[in-house]
Design an enzyme around this catalytic site. Structure first.
Site, PDB file in Angstrom:
ATOM      1  N   TRP A 102       0.813  -1.217   0.000  1.00 11.39           N
ATOM      2  CA  TRP A 102       0.000   0.000   0.000  1.00 11.39           C
ATOM      3  C   TRP A 102       0.842   1.261   0.000  1.00 11.39           C
ATOM      4  O   TRP A 102       0.499   2.239  -0.669  1.00 11.39           O
ATOM      5  CB  TRP A 102      -0.992  -0.012   1.160  1.00 11.39           C
ATOM      6  N   ASP A 170      -1.349   6.607   6.079  1.00 10.53           N
ATOM      7  CA  ASP A 170      -2.456   5.743   5.683  1.00 10.53           C
ATOM      8  C   ASP A 170      -2.752   4.795   6.847  1.00 10.53           C
ATOM      9  O   ASP A 170      -1.953   3.916   7.153  1.00 10.53           O
ATOM     10  CB  ASP A 170      -2.057   4.954   4.426  1.00 10.53           C
ATOM     11  N   LYS A 194     -12.393  -1.469   6.724  1.00 13.62           N
ATOM     12  CA  LYS A 194     -11.672  -2.445   7.529  1.00 13.62           C
ATOM     13  C   LYS A 194     -12.206  -2.464   8.969  1.00 13.62           C
ATOM     14  O   LYS A 194     -12.859  -3.412   9.367  1.00 13.62           O
ATOM     15  CB  LYS A 194     -10.168  -2.160   7.528  1.00 13.62           C
TER      16      LYS A 194
HETATM   17  C1  LIG Z   1      -7.628  -1.427   1.804  1.00 14.07           C
HETATM   18  C2  LIG Z   1      -6.502  -0.499   1.847  1.00 14.07           C
HETATM   19  C3  LIG Z   1      -6.323   0.517   0.875  1.00 14.07           C
HETATM   20  C4  LIG Z   1      -7.195   0.671  -0.346  1.00 14.07           C
HETATM   21  O1  LIG Z   1      -8.523   0.933  -0.096  1.00 14.07           O
HETATM   22  P1  LIG Z   1      -9.569   1.013  -1.313  1.00 14.07           P
HETATM   23  O2  LIG Z   1     -10.802   1.555  -0.681  1.00 14.07           O
HETATM   24  O3  LIG Z   1      -9.728  -0.360  -1.876  1.00 14.07           O
HETATM   25  O4  LIG Z   1      -8.995   1.938  -2.337  1.00 14.07           O
HETATM   26  C5  LIG Z   1      -5.261   1.380   1.049  1.00 14.07           C
HETATM   27  N1  LIG Z   1      -4.404   1.262   2.079  1.00 14.07           N
HETATM   28  C6  LIG Z   1      -4.540   0.287   3.001  1.00 14.07           C
HETATM   29  C7  LIG Z   1      -3.563   0.198   4.131  1.00 14.07           C
HETATM   30  C8  LIG Z   1      -5.585  -0.626   2.917  1.00 14.07           C
HETATM   31  O5  LIG Z   1      -5.712  -1.601   3.842  1.00 14.07           O
END
Ligand SMILES: *Cc1c(COP(=O)(O)O)cnc(C)c1O
Length: 359
Positions: A102, A170, A194
């Site tokens: 990511w 993030d 999540k």
């Molecule tokens: C799931 C996730 C993303 C991407 O999310 P989307 O909504 O699918 O674009 C980005 N960073 C992390 C750490 C994630 O777990």
């Protein structure tokens, strides 16, 4: 009806009381004769949901007054673009700590707009030591991912070496799973699917002095200022996502807040790691023990032929969606806020008995 325990990495499990509230309110939201999905987004009822969500996030994380809380559509990856478009300002470079899939994706996207300096490039099994990070002074910000969902590595806390320039983070897969000090960050963002609801929405917490830096060419809907100016109503917002995140925030508060979420996360993940560590002949864990994620436990079967068998037998036993990310294979058990302790306990005994049966 007993539902299986769902270890999906995202979209992922929601708490049963949240699903029950959604179901109960679907035909008639609080006597208004329609669901939240059919309600005008400028109605009092929706504004109450929107403001309630912001207030709860502020309470749970003790968000300081000089930070704005924004709700942006486009899920997680939209922030890969929005962060550089808004934080670069007059600068031309940004520094990225690449620890896995990511943060690498975010660095690649930023490279379309900025000169990207890579402060660290890991292989998804460990985190940088403080002295391994060299962050150039001319970078507009430094970016990292707090929990790499695909590899299952998580920062215990942000490295001290990063302070000095704004830190953008993030937190998509560990947001609302533990308290953290917002004031250490310039910006924190998280997709909600999540630990905090459903897909399609990102929560962005940004220090107000970092607003207003975007160049005039930045599209209106990609400019954080737009969300601040309009009180998070620049257009019809993702109403369902906001509604579910607000139900999640209420559920977290009712359960006792973020310290309780953290205690449970540690308890759940420790049970699963202990089971894996007890059967080293059967399972391999690649992640440095100091970087083990509380959210995503990743491992491999030493005999690769048993991977599919493990996933299939686990599903039959009531533990579903355990296959690892398509890019890395193996097994991944995601243990987010909604996962009951019993689910993690059940999985850890399954791990032990599977090792005995297939020894
Ligand atoms: C799931 C996730 C993303 C991407 O999310 P989307 O909504 O699918 O674009 C980005 N960073 C992390 C750490 C994630 O777990």
């Amino acid at each position: 009806m007993k539902r299986p325990y769902n270890f999906s990495a995202g979209p992922s499990m929601l708490p049963e009381p949240v699903l029950e509230t959604i179901q109960a309110e679907l035909m008639d939201y609080r006597g208004l004769g329609c669901s939240v999905m059919e309600l005008n987004h400028r109605s009092d009822a929706f504004e109450e949901i929107l403001h309630g969500l912001e207030a709860r996030i502020r309470r749970l994380l003790k968000v300081p007054e000089d930070y704005a809380v924004l709700f942006c559509p486009g899920g997680g990856r939209m922030q890969f673009s929005m962060v550089p478009l808004n934080l670069l300002g007059a600068g031309v470079s940004a520094s990225y700590v690449v620890t896995g899939t990511w943060s690498k994706g975010a660095a690649n996207e930023a490279a379309r707009f900025a000169r990207v300096h890579v402060a660290y490039h890991g292989n998804g099994t460990k985190l940088p030591d403080e002295e391994m990070l060299d962050i150039p002074e001319d970078a507009s910000y430094v970016y990292y991912c707090d929990n790499e969902t695909v590899h299952g590595i998580e920062f215990p806390e942000p490295p001290a070496a990063m302070v000095g320039i704004p830190v953008a983070c993030d937190m998509s897969s560990n947001f609302m799973s533990r308290p953290f000090d917002v004031s250490r960050y310039g910006l924190v963002w998280a997709g909600t699917q999540k630990n905090f609801g459903i897909a399609g929405l990102a929560v962005v917490i940004v220090r107000r002095d970092l607003l207003g830096l975007a160049s005039p060419e930045v599209p209106t809907m990609l400019n954080y200022d737009t969300y601040v100016r309009t009180g998070n109503l620049p257009n019809t917002p993702p109403v369902t996502q906001i509604y579910v995140a607000n139900l999640m925030a209420q559920w977290i508060e009712k359960e006792g807040g973020l310290d309780v979420m953290n205690t449970r996360a540690i308890e759940r993940s420790s049970m699963v790691y202990d089971a894996l560590d007890a059967c080293p002949h059967m399972y391999a864990t690649k992640v440095d023990p100091k970087a083990r994620s509380r959210m995503n436990v990743t491992f491999r079967l030493r005999d690769e032929m048993l991977t599919d068998v493990f996933v299939k037998e686990a599903a039959e036993a009531g533990f579903i969606n355990l296959a690892g990310h398509r890019t890395v294979g193996g097994i991944r058990a995601s243990l987010y806020n909604a996962m009951p302790i019993e689910g993690a306990a059940g999985l850890s005994s399954f791990i032990r008995t599977f090792a005995l049966r297939h020894a």
